[in-house]
Design a protein around this motif. Structure first.
Motif, short mmCIF file in Angstrom:
data_model
loop_
_atom_site.label_atom_id
_atom_site.label_comp_id
_atom_site.label_asym_id
_atom_site.label_seq_id
_atom_site.Cartn_x
_atom_site.Cartn_y
_atom_site.Cartn_z
N MET A 125 0.83 -1.20 0.00
CA MET A 125 0.00 0.00 0.00
C MET A 125 0.86 1.25 0.00
O MET A 125 1.84 1.35 0.75
N VAL A 129 -1.73 -1.34 -3.94
CA VAL A 129 -2.89 -0.46 -3.71
C VAL A 129 -2.36 0.97 -3.58
O VAL A 129 -1.59 1.27 -2.66
N LEU A 149 -11.73 -0.36 -0.12
CA LEU A 149 -10.70 -1.29 0.37
C LEU A 149 -11.24 -2.71 0.46
O LEU A 149 -10.55 -3.68 0.11
#
Length: 474
Positions: free
Chosen positions: A94, A296, A374
């Motif tokens: 992330m 992400v 998410l």
């Protein structure tokens, strides 16, 4: 965006019925081909014409024998040895936007940064995220390892001072002592931060009315930034996770603590941050080839630093996809910003193999919408990949592997074998992670259509059967 003062896991139970199953597949109806589990898949069972399964037919019992053999119980008769396996683990790399515009407020009155912390906190503590590995980094990073927030000048080192006070003249320059001010002025104004964007430093409410917009009242300052800080375009600065990859829920505490210490500041070096994300993900994949790894990328702004060409930035995600890493993109924008932001972020998501970006509308319940994004990524990214263990005896015969899905209602489907991911189509199917002709498969991977079908049935199970010749489409 304004930057600084200028800007279920689908409950699929994987049953691997693996096998040194030569004895159970050696019946006369299997033809005169080899039954050696270590034999050549291309020659096995050739005498009987092979097993051709109608995917729309009666599952295992709709075996068709081109050599004239009859029904003998199909694949159930072949799977004599069983081993239980589990889906391939998922790791999420992330990269979080902590630029100055994350101080902008959402419809609820919360800063974007607070919304991000709340949504991510809910995600990492969700039982459905248990078992997922997570690694975390932020952008922008700053040159010379300068901190992204300060409460005293000593924290800034050569990039100081920390912007905390201002001269009491019309210019209002930041200062640490009277000698920093023009003659006759003193360093006597304690700065605040504008209510609508905490990085804007102010002396009075009037300072928060700028050409960029009205940022409300001048509130007491929480923290500030180093005056000499410069955003880094150095890719290695972004290529190591600040929070090293670790499995949830154990990693949740470290992530929460890290978020609490960060302070939005700086511009938006999208290209350097995205390349760093892909480097993080590739390093994790190399260290753990048994994992599925995805990236992400969460941002609230378009590029304002480093390479700002969107085609060039999209090519970074395309390169990661070629290496086997998909990139998911989440944009956090007001509804008025979406027409400009979404097409640009879609370029990255499409190049990264995930179609379109998730857009969180800050004019709505942004925290809930971000959590939904998410969660959707988690559901989409959870791998439809299953480890292929060694049989209890012998070695795998890669020409004698079949994949069965049993739905929660008891219905059974046999997924056809396809050569590779490129051969997947609307009919679905499965393939190995590597071609058996040139390597040693370690995983069974479902095609997207078949993957979607098992994710839609939370009570379903996957069985991987070894010992019968690969089923093919009728």
């Amino acid at each position: 965006m304004a930057e600084r003062s200028e800007k279920g896991k689908v409950a699929v139970v994987a049953m691997l019925l693996a096998g040194g199953v030569a004895a159970s597949c050696g019946s006369s109806e299997e033809g005169s081909g080899s039954t050696d589990p270590g034999g050549d898949p291309s020659t096995a069972d050739s005498g009987g014409g092979g097993n051709v399964i109608d995917p729309g037919g009666g599952g295992f019992n709709s075996r068709r024998d081109g050599g004239g053999g009859g029904d003998s119980g199909g694949f159930n008769a072949c799977a004599a040895d069983s081993q239980r396996g589990k889906p391939v683990p998922l790791s999420m790399a992330m990269m979080l936007d902590s630029s100055g515009s994350m101080w902008l407020r959402t419809q609820s009155g919360e800063f974007k940064w607070e919304v991000l912390k709340k949504a991510l906190g809910s995600f990492i503590n969700d039982p459905k995220s248990s078992g997922i590995g997570i690694g975390l980094q932020y952008f922008p990073r700053f040159q010379n390892n300068m901190p992204n927030r300060c409460t005293e000048s000593a924290q800034c080192g050569s990039a100081g001072p920390c912007v905390l006070k201002a001269c009491n003249d019309a210019r209002g320059d930041h200062c640490t002592a009277d000698t920093d001010c023009a003659q006759g002025a003193t360093c006597s104004i304690t700065l605040g931060q504008c209510h609508e964007e905490g990085e804007f430093k102010c002396r009075t409410d009037a300072d928060c009315k700028t050409s960029y917009g009205d940022y409300g009242t001048c509130d007491p300052m929480i923290a500030s930034y180093c005056a000499g800080g410069q955003d880094s375009c150095n890719i290695p600065d972004y290529s190591q996770p600040e929070i090293a990859f670790a499995e949830l829920p154990g990693a949740a505490g470290a992530v929460t603590d890290s978020l609490a210490t960060h302070f939005p500041n700086g511009y938006t070096p999208t290209s350097a941050a995205l390349k760093g994300l892909e480097n993080m993900a590739q390093a994790q994949m190399q260290a753990h080839p048994e994992h599925k790894v995805v990236g992400v990328f969460v941002t609230d702004g378009l590029p304002t630093k480093c390479d700002q060409s969107m085609p060039n930035i999209a090519s970074i995600a395309a390169g990661a996809l070629e290496a086997g890493i998909k990139t998911y993109v989440i944009g956090v924008f007001a509804q008025s910003e979406e027409p400009q932001a979404k097409p640009n972020l879609d370029l990255i998501a499409n190049a990264g193999g995930t179609g379109t970006a998730f857009i969180v509308n800050t004019d709505q319940n942004a925290s809930l919408e971000l959590l939904k994004a998410l969660s959707a990524i988690r559901g989409n990214a959870l791998p439809c990949e299953f480890a292929l263990p060694l049989p209890s005896t012998g070695v795998p015969d890669y020409g004698k592997v079949n994949v069965q899905f049993t739905g929660g209602g008891g219905d059974q489907r046999l997924f056809p074998y396809v050569a590779n991911e490129a051969a997947c189509d609307a009919a679905g199917g499965w393939h190995y992670d590597v071609d058996p002709a040139g390597g040693t498969p370690a995983k069974v991977q479902l095609c997207p259509t078949s993957c979607d079908s098992i994710k839609a049935d939370a009570a379903g199970t996957i069985d991987i059967l070894q010992g019968c010749k690969d089923a093919v489409v009728k």
